[in-house]
Design an enzyme around this catalytic site. Structure first.
Site, PDB file in Angstrom:
ATOM      1  N   GLU A 153      -6.621  -1.713  -6.819  1.00 27.62           N
ATOM      2  CA  GLU A 153      -5.519  -0.865  -7.759  1.00 27.62           C
ATOM      3  C   GLU A 153      -4.762  -1.831  -8.293  1.00 27.62           C
ATOM      4  O   GLU A 153      -3.933  -2.548  -7.767  1.00 27.62           O
ATOM      5  CB  GLU A 153      -4.886   0.123  -6.703  1.00 27.62           C
ATOM      6  N   ASN A 190      -5.036   6.074  -1.470  1.00 34.23           N
ATOM      7  CA  ASN A 190      -4.284   6.764  -0.328  1.00 34.23           C
ATOM      8  C   ASN A 190      -3.529   8.034  -0.636  1.00 34.23           C
ATOM      9  O   ASN A 190      -3.459   8.903   0.496  1.00 34.23           O
ATOM     10  CB  ASN A 190      -3.177   5.813   0.159  1.00 34.23           C
ATOM     11  N   SER A 247       0.851  -1.424  -0.067  1.00 37.66           N
ATOM     12  CA  SER A 247      -0.039  -0.047   0.103  1.00 37.66           C
ATOM     13  C   SER A 247       0.981   1.375   0.100  1.00 37.66           C
ATOM     14  O   SER A 247       0.232   2.268  -0.350  1.00 37.66           O
ATOM     15  CB  SER A 247      -0.909   0.078   1.197  1.00 37.66           C
ATOM     16  N   HIS A 291      -3.227  -3.924  -5.351  1.00 41.16           N
ATOM     17  CA  HIS A 291      -3.696  -3.402  -4.250  1.00 41.16           C
ATOM     18  C   HIS A 291      -4.988  -3.578  -3.872  1.00 41.16           C
ATOM     19  O   HIS A 291      -5.936  -2.802  -4.342  1.00 41.16           O
ATOM     20  CB  HIS A 291      -3.028  -1.822  -4.088  1.00 41.16           C
TER      21      HIS A 291
END
Length: 506
Positions: A154, A192, A121, A142
Site C-alpha cells: 500500500e 486492514n 499499519s 505499508h
C-alpha cells in the site's frame, strides 16, 4: 535495470525491516540497515544471507546473485550513516511520538529531496508528518508480513504528500515484483479497513448463539470459498494483534457501527486465550494442530414428509429443481398440508419473521440459504426458528444431506451466516470507494492479495448481485434495527441502476 532508489535505508531490522531490505537489495539498491538495538542490524544481515542461501539451494537464485545482493547490504552504525540514502523506510514500534522523533531526526540528515517512508499499519501518515519541515517528502509504504511472499504494497498519501513521491514508491514496488495499490490516509488504509467485516460480523453471529465457531468457519469456507474461517484466521493472527486493530479502527472512525468490535474477543484477550501461538484460542491446539470438533452427522429419518415451498423463496425455481433431484415429494397447492415440511428461503430476513408475515406454521418451518447457486457451494445451510419441531428439523437435514453434500443446521438469524458476513464485507468495501479511499480496482487487488479472499469484495458483490445485497442489508436492518447494516450510497445507487460495483462515474 537501475533501481528507482539507489540507496535505501531501513530503520528497524525485525522481520518486516529484513523483508523490505531483502526486496530492495534484490531490486539492485544499496541497502543500509540501522537498529538502535545492539547487534540487531548484524543479525538481520546474517538472516538475509541465510535466506538467500536457501533460495540458491532451491534453485530460485544463482549463487552469483546471492553474492551481489549480500554485497549491497551495509550496516549503519549511527543514524547519520543514512545521509546518502535517497529513500529511508522505517519499520519500528507503532507509536506516533517515536516515529515523529525518528523522521524529524532523519529530515535533518538526508538530502532535501530524499523520500521518507513509514511502514505503519495503523497510524496516520499525516500525523506522523505533522512535525516535519518537509511533509511532502513523507509517504506511507505499508508492506505485509512475510514481505517476500505477500505481493501487495500500500502506497499512502498523507494530506501534504507529493504525488511524485507516491509515484516513485509505486514504481519502486513494481521493481520488487510486487503489486502497488494507492490509498488515501484513512484508518486501516485499504487491506486492514476492508478486512473489518469478516471477523466482526462472524463474532456477532456467534454472539447470538446462531452457531459455534467451527460451524461458522465451515460454512464460510464451504459456501463462499474462504481459505480460512474467521475464527481460524483470528487464531492464526492472534487476538493480541487483531483485537486492538478492531478497537483502533472503530475509535478512529468515531464509533462507526460498521466497525464495532466484540466483547467476545475483548474477554478472550483479557484471559490470554489469544490463539494458536499460546495453544488455546477459539480452538484448542495439540502440537500446533487445531482440535476441531467433528461435523454433525445427518440424522436418519424413516419417512420424510412432503415439502411445501414458500412462493416468496429466493431462487424458487432452483429450489424446486433441487428438491426434485433429491427425490422429495413436493406440494404445489397454495397452502401447505398439515403434514408438510415448510421451506422458506429468505434474503436477509430471519425464519421467524417470514413465518409470522406469511402466516405459516412456525413449528414446521425451516429456512434454507439460497443466496448462492447450490451447485457452486460445498455445503447447504438450514436454519430453524424457536418454534421448529425437532422432527421437522431432522427431516430437513436428512433430505438435504441425502445426496452426500454437507449440511449445517443453525439457529435463526437474519441472513443465516454467509449472507450477513458477505453483505457486511461488500458494504464496507463499497463505502471505501464512496469515500475515495482507493479505486475499485486497487481495492479488489489489495484484498485478494493481502487477505487471501477468494475474490475481491466488489467482484464478490457483483457475483451475488447488488440488488440482492441491498435486499439482504435492508432486511438485516429490519431484523436487528442496527445502523451497522445501512447500505453504502455506492452500493445503493449501483444496485438501483443495475450497474457493476466496480463502475466509476465519468
Amino acid at each position: 535495470m537501475q533501481p528507482i532508489f539507489l540507496h535505501t535505508g531501513i530503520v528497524g531490522t525485525g522481520a518486516m525491516g529484513r523483508g523490505i531490505a531483502q526486496m530492495a537489495a534484490q531490486a539492485g539498491s544499496q541497502v543500509w540497515l540501522f537498529d538502535v538495538q545492539a547487534g540487531a542490524a548484524e543479525a538481520a544481515r546474517a538472516a538475509l544471507q541465510g535466506t538467500w542461501q536457501t533460495l540458491v539451494g532451491k534453485n530460485r537464485m544463482e549463487a552469483s546473485q546471492m553474492e551481489d545482493c549480500l554485497a549491497r547490504v551495509h550496516l549503519a552504525g549511527a543514524l547519520t550513516d543514512l545521509a546518502p540514502c535517497d529513500l529511508v523506510v522505517e519499520a519500528i514500534v507503532e507509536r506516533l511520538d517515536v516515529k515523529q522523533r525518528l523522521f524529524a531526526d532523519l529530515e535533518a540528515i538526508v538530502q532535501p529531496d530524499a523520500v521518507l517512508a513509514t511502514n505503519t499499519s495503523s497510524l496516520s501518515v499525516t500525523s506522523i508528518g505533522a512535525a516535519l519541515k518537509r511533509p511532502a517528502q513523507l509517504a506511507g509504504y505499508h508492506f505485509f508480513n512475510p514481505v517476500p511472499l505477500m505481493k501487495v504494497v500500500e502506497v499512502i498519501a498523507g494530506l501534504k504528500t507529493s504525488a511524485t513521491v507516491c509515484q516513485r514508491l509505486t514504481d519502486y514496488t513494481r521493481q520488487f515484483g510486487h503489486t502497488p495499490v494507492s490509498a488515501q490516509d484513512t484508518p486501516g488504509f485499504i487491506v486492514n479497513h476492508a478486512g473489518r467485516g469478516y471477523g466482526t460480523e462472524a463474532l456477532r453471529v456467534v454472539g447470538e448463539r446462531v452457531a459455534d465457531f467451527a460451524t461458522i468457519d465451515r460454512i464460510l469456507k464451504d459456501q463462499m470459498g474462504f481459505k480460512l474461517g474467521p475464527f481460524e484466521l483470528m487464531d492464526l493472527t492472534a487476538l493480541d494483534v487483531s483485537h486492538p486493530v478492531m478497537e483502533s479502527i472503530y475509535h478512529q472512525y468515531f464509533e462507526e457501527p460498521r466497525y464495532r468490535p466484540s466483547v467476545i474477543t475483548a474477554q478472550r484477550l483479557a484471559g490470554g486465550v489469544v490463539g494458536k501461538k499460546v495453544g488455546e484460542g477459539f480452538y484448542a491446539y495439540d502440537k500446533g494442530v487445531a482440535q476441531v470438533p467433528a461435523d454433525v452427522a445427518a440424522p436418519t429419518v424413516a419417512e420424510l414428509p412432503p415439502v411445501w415451498v414458500s412462493p416468496k423463496a429466493a431462487r424458487r425455481a432452483e429450489l424446486y429443481q433441487l428438491l426434485k433431484d433429491l427425490g422429495a415429494h413436493i406440494e404445489t397447492a397454495a397452502a401447505p398440508s398439515a403434514a408438510a415440511l415448510i421451506l422458506v428461503a429468505p434474503l436477509g430476513l430471519d425464519v421467524t419473521t417470514l413465518a409470522a408475515v406469511e402466516r405459516l406454521d412456525a413449528s414446521r418451518t425451516v429456512g434454507i440459504d439460497m443466496m448462492l447457486d447450490d451447485a457452486s457451494t460445498r455445503r447447504r445451510v438450514l436454519a430453524t426458528n424457536p418454534a421448529t419441531r425437532a422432527d421437522m428439523r431432522d427431516a430437513a437435514h436428512a433430505l438435504f444431506a441425502s445426496d452426500g453434500k454437507a449440511v449445517s443446521v443453525v439457529r435463526d438469524s437474519g441472513g443465516f451466516v454467509t449472507q450477513r458476513v458477505v453483505a457486511t464485507i461488500v458494504n464496507i468495501a463499497t463505502d471505501m470507494c464512496q469515500q475515495g479511499i482507493c479505486s475499485p480496482a486497487d481495492l479488489d487487488v489489495a484484498v485478494t492479495l493481502g487477505l487471501g479472499y477468494p475474490m475481491g469484495p466488489l467482484a464478490m458483490g457483483d457475483r451475488i448481485g447488488p440488488t440482492n445485497l441491498l435486499e439482504i442489508l435492508f432486511n438485516l436492518q429490519t431484523v436487528y434495527g442496527d445502523p451497522r447494516y445501512r447500505p453504502s450510497p455506492w452500493l445503493r445507487r449501483r444496485g438501483a441502476l443495475g450497474l457493476s460495483l466496480t463502475h466509476e462515474e465519468a
